[in-house]
Design an enzyme around this catalytic site. Structure first.
Site, PDB file in Angstrom:
ATOM      1  N   CYS A 170     102.537 -59.918 -48.526  1.00 32.95           N
ATOM      2  CA  CYS A 170     103.577 -58.952 -48.163  1.00 32.95           C
ATOM      3  C   CYS A 170     103.297 -57.750 -49.034  1.00 32.95           C
ATOM      4  O   CYS A 170     103.497 -57.795 -50.249  1.00 32.95           O
ATOM      5  CB  CYS A 170     104.975 -59.488 -48.426  1.00 32.95           C
ATOM      6  SG  CYS A 170     106.218 -58.226 -48.083  1.00 32.95           S
ATOM      7  N   CYS A 219     106.784 -56.196 -50.697  1.00 34.19           N
ATOM      8  CA  CYS A 219     107.550 -56.934 -51.702  1.00 34.19           C
ATOM      9  C   CYS A 219     107.030 -58.363 -51.761  1.00 34.19           C
ATOM     10  O   CYS A 219     105.908 -58.574 -52.212  1.00 34.19           O
ATOM     11  CB  CYS A 219     109.048 -56.849 -51.479  1.00 34.19           C
ATOM     12  SG  CYS A 219     109.608 -57.229 -49.822  1.00 34.19           S
ATOM     13  N   SER A 220     107.795 -59.328 -51.317  1.00 31.42           N
ATOM     14  CA  SER A 220     107.335 -60.704 -51.506  1.00 31.42           C
ATOM     15  C   SER A 220     107.791 -61.613 -50.373  1.00 31.42           C
ATOM     16  O   SER A 220     108.100 -62.774 -50.596  1.00 31.42           O
ATOM     17  CB  SER A 220     107.829 -61.236 -52.847  1.00 31.42           C
ATOM     18  OG  SER A 220     109.241 -61.138 -52.891  1.00 31.42           O
ATOM     19  N   CYS A 221     107.860 -61.107 -49.157  1.00 33.37           N
ATOM     20  CA  CYS A 221     108.245 -61.941 -48.023  1.00 33.37           C
ATOM     21  C   CYS A 221     107.284 -63.124 -47.921  1.00 33.37           C
ATOM     22  O   CYS A 221     106.069 -62.956 -48.040  1.00 33.37           O
ATOM     23  CB  CYS A 221     108.231 -61.131 -46.726  1.00 33.37           C
ATOM     24  SG  CYS A 221     109.402 -59.757 -46.753  1.00 33.37           S
TER      25      CYS A 221
END
Ligand code: FE
Length: 230
Positions: A133, A136-138
């Site tokens: 991602c 961010c951090s999906c």
């Protein structure tokens, strides 16, 4: 990898509750190697949201604790079972690729309900998939649990798109030159799970034995599943 990556924060999106609106947080990117700072910010934000939700009677503290327990119960073992089943049952694999959540819920008697789309990316001898991602951090938490720290790092997020082979090599994953590496960028409403290649030397193995071979990283795509040690 294009500009259509609209984004909001995903930490709870994978789960049953529905806040009505997507979370949003300003994407002030974390400084390199400053995951701690980023996490502190997340904790503050989560605390503020939790208090607000509780105060307004939207989600009680008890509900939230149940939710946290549920999150903590999620581990890459679920993903490993899915992969092992796909390796050994062609019908399941077909369903998994066509409609992942339906196939998973039906076959494992789970009740994963999420507004997110899940796409399973099948590796082949010619194509290796890796997931990121970039904003961010999906992450497919419903299947793999909490993401590893490196997945959230700016270093990984910024580099894997431009130099995937180099990043994979740093993970110890060196792919033959004739294998195409495909990088898939998660979005606020789309998660990916990599279906890794089944290693050689596993012909007689049970699904349980196979599942134990499947690492978290192989389902993100930074690793392959190695042949079992003799
Ligand atoms: Fe994200």
């Amino acid at each position: 990898m294009s500009g259509s990556h609209h984004h909001d924060h995903d930490h709870h999106d994978d789960h049953h509750h529905d806040h009505g609106k997507p979370h949003s947080h300003p994407h002030s990117p974390p400084a390199p190697d400053d995951d701690d700072g980023y996490d502190r910010y997340e904790v503050l934000l989560q605390t503020a949201i939790r208090e607000l939700l509780d105060e307004k009677g939207i989600i009680s503290a008890a509900d939230l604790h149940r939710q946290i327990d549920y999150q903590d119960s999620l581990t890459p073992a679920i993903g490993g079972k899915i992969v092992a089943k796909a390796w050994t049952e062609p019908d399941f694999k077909k369903k998994l690729l066509a409609d992942p959540l339906k196939a998973i819920n039906e076959s494992f008697e789970l009740d994963i309900t999420t507004p997110l789309d899940l796409v399973v990316l099948e590796n082949t001898p010619q194509v290796h998939n890796v997931v990121v991602c970039t904003l961010c951090s999906c992450y497919p938490r419903m299947l793999l649990g909490i993401p590893p720290a490196w997945y959230k790092s700016l270093d990984y997020r910024s580099r894997v798109v431009n130099e995937p082979r180099k990043v994979l090599a740093e993970f110890g994953t060196v792919l033959p030159d004739d294998v195409e590496v495909r990088v898939s960028d998660s979005t606020a409403d789309l998660r990916f799970l990599v279906l890794p290649n089944r290693p050689t030397g596993t012909d007689g193995m049970t699904q349980e034995q196979l599942a134990a071979l499947v690492s978290r990283d192989s389902m993100i795509g930074t690793a392959v599943v190695p042949a079992p040690k003799k």
